[in-house]
Enzyme design. Sequence first.
Site, PDB file in Angstrom:
ATOM      1  N   HIS A  63       0.832  -1.215   0.000  1.00 27.79           N
ATOM      2  CA  HIS A  63       0.000   0.000   0.000  1.00 27.79           C
ATOM      3  C   HIS A  63       0.864   1.263   0.000  1.00 27.79           C
ATOM      4  O   HIS A  63       0.499   2.274   0.606  1.00 27.79           O
ATOM      5  CB  HIS A  63      -0.956   0.025   1.195  1.00 27.79           C
ATOM      6  CG  HIS A  63      -1.948  -1.096   1.203  1.00 27.79           C
ATOM      7  ND1 HIS A  63      -3.212  -0.974   0.673  1.00 27.79           N
ATOM      8  CD2 HIS A  63      -1.866  -2.364   1.659  1.00 27.79           C
ATOM      9  CE1 HIS A  63      -3.868  -2.125   0.825  1.00 27.79           C
ATOM     10  NE2 HIS A  63      -3.067  -2.990   1.420  1.00 27.79           N
ATOM     11  N   HIS A  76      -4.077   0.819  11.904  1.00 28.14           N
ATOM     12  CA  HIS A  76      -3.883  -0.449  12.608  1.00 28.14           C
ATOM     13  C   HIS A  76      -5.249  -1.078  12.894  1.00 28.14           C
ATOM     14  O   HIS A  76      -6.066  -0.464  13.580  1.00 28.14           O
ATOM     15  CB  HIS A  76      -3.150  -0.189  13.927  1.00 28.14           C
ATOM     16  CG  HIS A  76      -2.671  -1.442  14.601  1.00 28.14           C
ATOM     17  ND1 HIS A  76      -3.356  -2.633  14.558  1.00 28.14           N
ATOM     18  CD2 HIS A  76      -1.559  -1.688  15.318  1.00 28.14           C
ATOM     19  CE1 HIS A  76      -2.684  -3.546  15.230  1.00 28.14           C
ATOM     20  NE2 HIS A  76      -1.599  -3.004  15.700  1.00 28.14           N
ATOM     21  N   ASN A  99     -10.225  -3.105   2.370  1.00 24.79           N
ATOM     22  CA  ASN A  99      -9.897  -3.090   0.944  1.00 24.79           C
ATOM     23  C   ASN A  99     -11.169  -2.881   0.134  1.00 24.79           C
ATOM     24  O   ASN A  99     -12.276  -2.897   0.690  1.00 24.79           O
ATOM     25  CB  ASN A  99      -9.266  -4.424   0.527  1.00 24.79           C
ATOM     26  CG  ASN A  99      -7.801  -4.536   0.929  1.00 24.79           C
ATOM     27  OD1 ASN A  99      -7.123  -3.531   1.158  1.00 24.79           O
ATOM     28  ND2 ASN A  99      -7.313  -5.762   1.009  1.00 24.79           N
TER      29      ASN A  99
HETATM   30 FE1  HDD Z   1      -2.502  -4.872   5.413  1.00 23.22          FE
HETATM   31  C1  HDD Z   1      -1.082  -1.814   5.117  1.00 23.22           C
HETATM   32  C2  HDD Z   1      -5.462  -3.616   4.302  1.00 23.22           C
HETATM   33  C3  HDD Z   1      -3.774  -8.060   5.225  1.00 23.22           C
HETATM   34  C4  HDD Z   1       0.215  -6.025   6.918  1.00 23.22           C
HETATM   35  N1  HDD Z   1      -3.142  -3.084   4.817  1.00 23.22           N
HETATM   36  C5  HDD Z   1      -2.401  -1.934   4.762  1.00 23.22           C
HETATM   37  C6  HDD Z   1      -3.211  -0.860   4.279  1.00 23.22           C
HETATM   38  C7  HDD Z   1      -4.447  -1.365   4.051  1.00 23.22           C
HETATM   39  C8  HDD Z   1      -4.404  -2.760   4.393  1.00 23.22           C
HETATM   40  C9  HDD Z   1      -5.651  -0.607   3.534  1.00 23.22           C
HETATM   41  C10 HDD Z   1      -2.739   0.557   4.038  1.00 23.22           C
HETATM   42  C11 HDD Z   1      -3.013   1.446   5.198  1.00 23.22           C
HETATM   43  C12 HDD Z   1      -2.583   2.849   4.864  1.00 23.22           C
HETATM   44  O1  HDD Z   1      -3.218   3.454   3.983  1.00 23.22           O
HETATM   45  O2  HDD Z   1      -1.624   3.313   5.468  1.00 23.22           O
HETATM   46  N2  HDD Z   1      -4.235  -5.684   4.795  1.00 23.22           N
HETATM   47  C13 HDD Z   1      -5.371  -4.981   4.493  1.00 23.22           C
HETATM   48  C14 HDD Z   1      -6.470  -5.904   4.386  1.00 23.22           C
HETATM   49  C15 HDD Z   1      -5.989  -7.152   4.632  1.00 23.22           C
HETATM   50  C16 HDD Z   1      -4.587  -7.011   4.905  1.00 23.22           C
HETATM   51  C17 HDD Z   1      -7.889  -5.502   4.097  1.00 23.22           C
HETATM   52  C18 HDD Z   1      -6.695  -8.463   4.642  1.00 23.22           C
HETATM   53  C19 HDD Z   1      -7.920  -8.595   4.934  1.00 23.22           C
HETATM   54  N3  HDD Z   1      -1.885  -6.699   5.930  1.00 23.22           N
HETATM   55  C20 HDD Z   1      -2.572  -7.889   5.818  1.00 23.22           C
HETATM   56  C21 HDD Z   1      -1.830  -8.950   6.469  1.00 23.22           C
HETATM   57  C22 HDD Z   1      -0.691  -8.372   6.974  1.00 23.22           C
HETATM   58  C23 HDD Z   1      -0.740  -6.963   6.613  1.00 23.22           C
HETATM   59  C24 HDD Z   1      -2.261 -10.390   6.568  1.00 23.22           C
HETATM   60  C25 HDD Z   1       0.418  -8.981   7.748  1.00 23.22           C
HETATM   61  C26 HDD Z   1       0.280  -9.926   8.624  1.00 23.22           C
HETATM   62  N4  HDD Z   1      -0.725  -4.073   5.849  1.00 23.22           N
HETATM   63  C27 HDD Z   1       0.248  -4.731   6.526  1.00 23.22           C
HETATM   64  C28 HDD Z   1       1.436  -3.856   6.871  1.00 23.22           C
HETATM   65  C29 HDD Z   1       0.997  -2.475   6.306  1.00 23.22           C
HETATM   66  C30 HDD Z   1      -0.347  -2.785   5.680  1.00 23.22           C
HETATM   67  C31 HDD Z   1       2.747  -4.384   6.439  1.00 23.22           C
HETATM   68  C32 HDD Z   1       1.974  -1.758   5.384  1.00 23.22           C
HETATM   69  C33 HDD Z   1       1.986  -0.316   5.828  1.00 23.22           C
HETATM   70  C34 HDD Z   1       1.242  -0.303   7.063  1.00 23.22           C
HETATM   71  O3  HDD Z   1       0.786  -1.555   7.340  1.00 23.22           O
HETATM   72  O4  HDD Z   1       1.052   0.659   7.764  1.00 23.22           O
HETATM   73  O5  HDD Z   1       1.615  -3.797   8.232  1.00 23.22           O
END
Ligand code: HDD
Length: 713
Positions: free
Chosen positions: A79, A343, A152
Site C-alpha cells: 500500500h 492499525h 480493501n
Molecule cells: Fe494490510 C497496510 C489492508 C492483510 C500487513 N493493509 C495496509 C493498508 C491497508 C491494508 C488498507 C494501508 C493502510 C494505509 O493506507 O496506510 N491488509 C489490508 C487488508 C488485509 C490485509 C484488508 C486483509 C484482509 N496486511 C494484511 C496482512 C498483513 C498486513 C495479513 C500482515 C500480517 N498491511 C500490513 C502492513 C501495512 C499494511 C505491512 C503496510 C503499511 C502499514 O501496514 O502501515 O503492516
Amino acid sequence: MKDKQKNEKPETNQKLDDLYMNTEDGSGQAMTTNQGLKINDDQNSLTAGERGPTLMEDFHFREKMTHFDHERIPERIVHARGAGAHGYFESYGDWSKITKAGFLGEKGKRTPVFTRFSTVAGFKGSTDLARDVRGFAVKFYTEEGNYDLVGNNMPVFFIQDAMKFPDLVHAVKPEQHNEIPQAASAHDTFWDFISLMPESMHMIMWAMSDRALPRSFSMMEGFGVHTFRFINTEGKSSFVKFHWKPLAGTYSVTWDEAVKISGQDPDFHRRDLWNAIDSGNFPEWELGVQIVAEEDEHKFDFDLLDPTKLIPEELVPVKLIGKMVLDANPTNFFAETEQIAFHPGHLVPGIDFSNDPLLQGRLFSYTDTQLSRLGGPNFNEIPINRPIAPVHNNQRGGIMRQTINVGHTSYHPNKIGGGCPFQAKMAEGGYVSHQEKIEGYKIRKRSKSFMDHFSQATLFFESQTPVEQDHIVEALRFELGKVKSEDIRERMVGMLSYVNKDLAKKVAEGLGIDPNTKPEDPLNHSYPADADPKDYQPTQSNPSLKKSEKLSLTARPGKGIKGRSIAIIAGDGVDADALEAYKKAIEKEGADVKIVAPRSGAIKGQNGELIKVDHSLLTTSSVMFDAVMIPDGAKSAEMLQSDAGAIRFLDESYKHFKFIAIDGAGKQVWDKTYASKNTDVKGVLFDKNVQEFIDSVAKHRIWDRPHAANIPV
Ligand code: HDD
C-alpha cells in the site's frame, strides 16, 4: 471553499482544528534556520574567497543539506502508493442495541475521519491504474479514542493465514533479481505462488474482475473483510462484517483505458479525489453492516472466520448505519497522507476481533511496520495520528518523544502520584475484551471448515454479467500470457477448471494450450512437511445460493453524473451559446466539463467570443473522460475533421463504450471516424437535448457495442 494552502484556519471538524496547531505558514515572514535565526543569503555557500572551497563552518548550508538528505522515509511495504482526505462520519441513528461504540450511539453524531486509498503492490511512484486491490483505510477520531477500519475494495483476501502474507507479497512484488515488473501481478512469481494456493481462487476472481480497475476511489465499495464483533450496551456480542457503499455508484474503466491512463496521467485517481473535494463535489459512502447473531455462527456453509469467504447479501442483508463524507484535502501530503499510521487493532468499546487467523496476524504487523517506517515507538504523537481523545499512560521516552509528562511517577500502581493515571471502569469507558470460551490443543493446523476454496469463486464468477465475465477471461489471458513458464499456465488452467469449466476453456484457448489440461495433483501445496497432502486438498460444499446479484458492479448504480468528467471538443467558429448552455447544464449536475481544442489558450466562437481552452488535443486524451460532446458550428467542424487528435478522441471513446453527443455540423467530424463506418452505431446521440446526454452518461457505459473492440486505436 477555504484555501487551506494559505493556512487559513479550517473550521470543519475537531481533528482539523487539532492539526492546525502544528501548521506553519511562511507568508509575510522572514526565512529562518531551524533555530529561528533569520537568514540573509539562502543562495550562496560560505566560501574561502570568491572561487575557493566551501567552509565547514557554514552552519546554514550544513543544516539545509542535512535535512534534505534525510527527507525520505521508507515507503510502506504494501500500500505504498496512496491518496487521502479528511472528512466526517455521521451516524444515521442510535445503534446501541448492536454496539456500544459511542460514535454510533446517536443519530446525527459526527466524528472526524481521515481516509487513505491505496494500491497494494506498486511502489510509491507507480501508476494509480494498475490492476490491483485498492486499500480503503479509515481512521475515525472518536471521543473514545481512534478507531481504524483498515479494509480493501474487495471483501475477501488471497490467503487464510497471516503466516503466508510475506510469501504472497514477495510473490507479487517485482521479482527479486531484476526488480521487474512494477505495479503488476502479470509475472511468473505471482502466478507460481497462486497456482499452488487454491485458497486464493476466490480473491483471484475479484482481482481479475473490473473491481481491480475502479473509475474513481469515490466509485468503489470498501470492505472490512474479516468478521469482527460488535458488543452492545448489555455486553451481548454479535458478528459483524463492514461495508462502504459509494453513493456515486460502482464503476470501473476497461483494461485498455487503464493501460492508456497510466501513461497519460499516473495520478488519475489521486487527482480525481483532490479535484472532486476542491470543487465541492464531496465523495460520499454509506457504512453498512451485516450482523450475524452469535448463535448463528455455524449456520453457513462456510466458516465466518475464513477471510477468503464473504457473506452473500442475499443471506444477510447490509444494514446502512451511517455516512462518510470526504470534504477537505490534506494541507501537506507528507505530514498527513504519508505519516498516517493505521492499525486494525485500534478499537473502541463496542468493537472487538474475531479469531480469523489473518486478522490475528495483522494485529502484530501494523505497529511493527511503523517502527521502521516512522522511526520509533512515538509515531502515535505525530499530529495526524494523535487522537482527539486525551492520552494518559506510563509509556515514556523513545526516539523523538514530544509529550512532556509531568509528575514523578511512570508506573502503576503508585501512591506517590495518587494512583494516576487510574484504570477506567467499564462503565467509564474502560475497554474490556469480549470473553470467549476457548478450549483446544496448541496446534499448527488449518481447520477443515476452511477447505472449500472454490464454491465462492464459482459463485462470484457466475454472478457477473456476460460483459464482466468476458473481462475476467481477458484479464486472465493477459496476466497468464505474460507468464513465461508453461507449467504455471497449465497449473492455472487446471485450477480454474474447478471454478468454472467454460472460464478455464476460454483462458486456455487464449493461451494456446490444451483446454482439457488436467488439474495438478495435489492441487494444494500449502501444508506442513509431515502432513498427508490429502488432508489439505480442497473440499467442495454444495451451497444453496447459485447466484448473488449484488456481486456484480451493475448492482449498485449511482444517481446522476456527480463526479464524472466530460470533454467538449471545439474549434474556432463553434456555436458558443450552445457550448456554454451544455457546459452549464452538465456542471449543474456535479460533473466536470473541460473544453478541449486543437490548440491551448483560447478559441473564438462564431460571433468572435473568446472561449478559454482547458486542454489541447495534445495535453489530454479520451481516456481522461467519461463521455464526449461535439457542439455545432460549421467552421469548428471543419477545423476538427482535419485534426487526427479529434478523430482518435471519438474513435477511442467509442471503443471504450462511452456515450458521445454530436450536434449539427459536428456530424462531419464523426463521419471521419472508423466507428462511423459501422451500420449499427449505439450510444451516439445526434442532435439530442443535453438532458438525454446527462441521463445516458449516468448509465456510465453502453456495453452493447459489438464492433467496439475492432476499432484500431
Ligand atoms: Fe494490510 C497496510 C489492508 C492483510 C500487513 N493493509 C495496509 C493498508 C491497508 C491494508 C488498507 C494501508 C493502510 C494505509 O493506507 O496506510 N491488509 C489490508 C487488508 C488485509 C490485509 C484488508 C486483509 C484482509 N496486511 C494484511 C496482512 C498483513 C498486513 C495479513 C500482515 C500480517 N498491511 C500490513 C502492513 C501495512 C499494511 C505491512 C503496510 C503499511 C502499514 O501496514 O502501515 O503492516
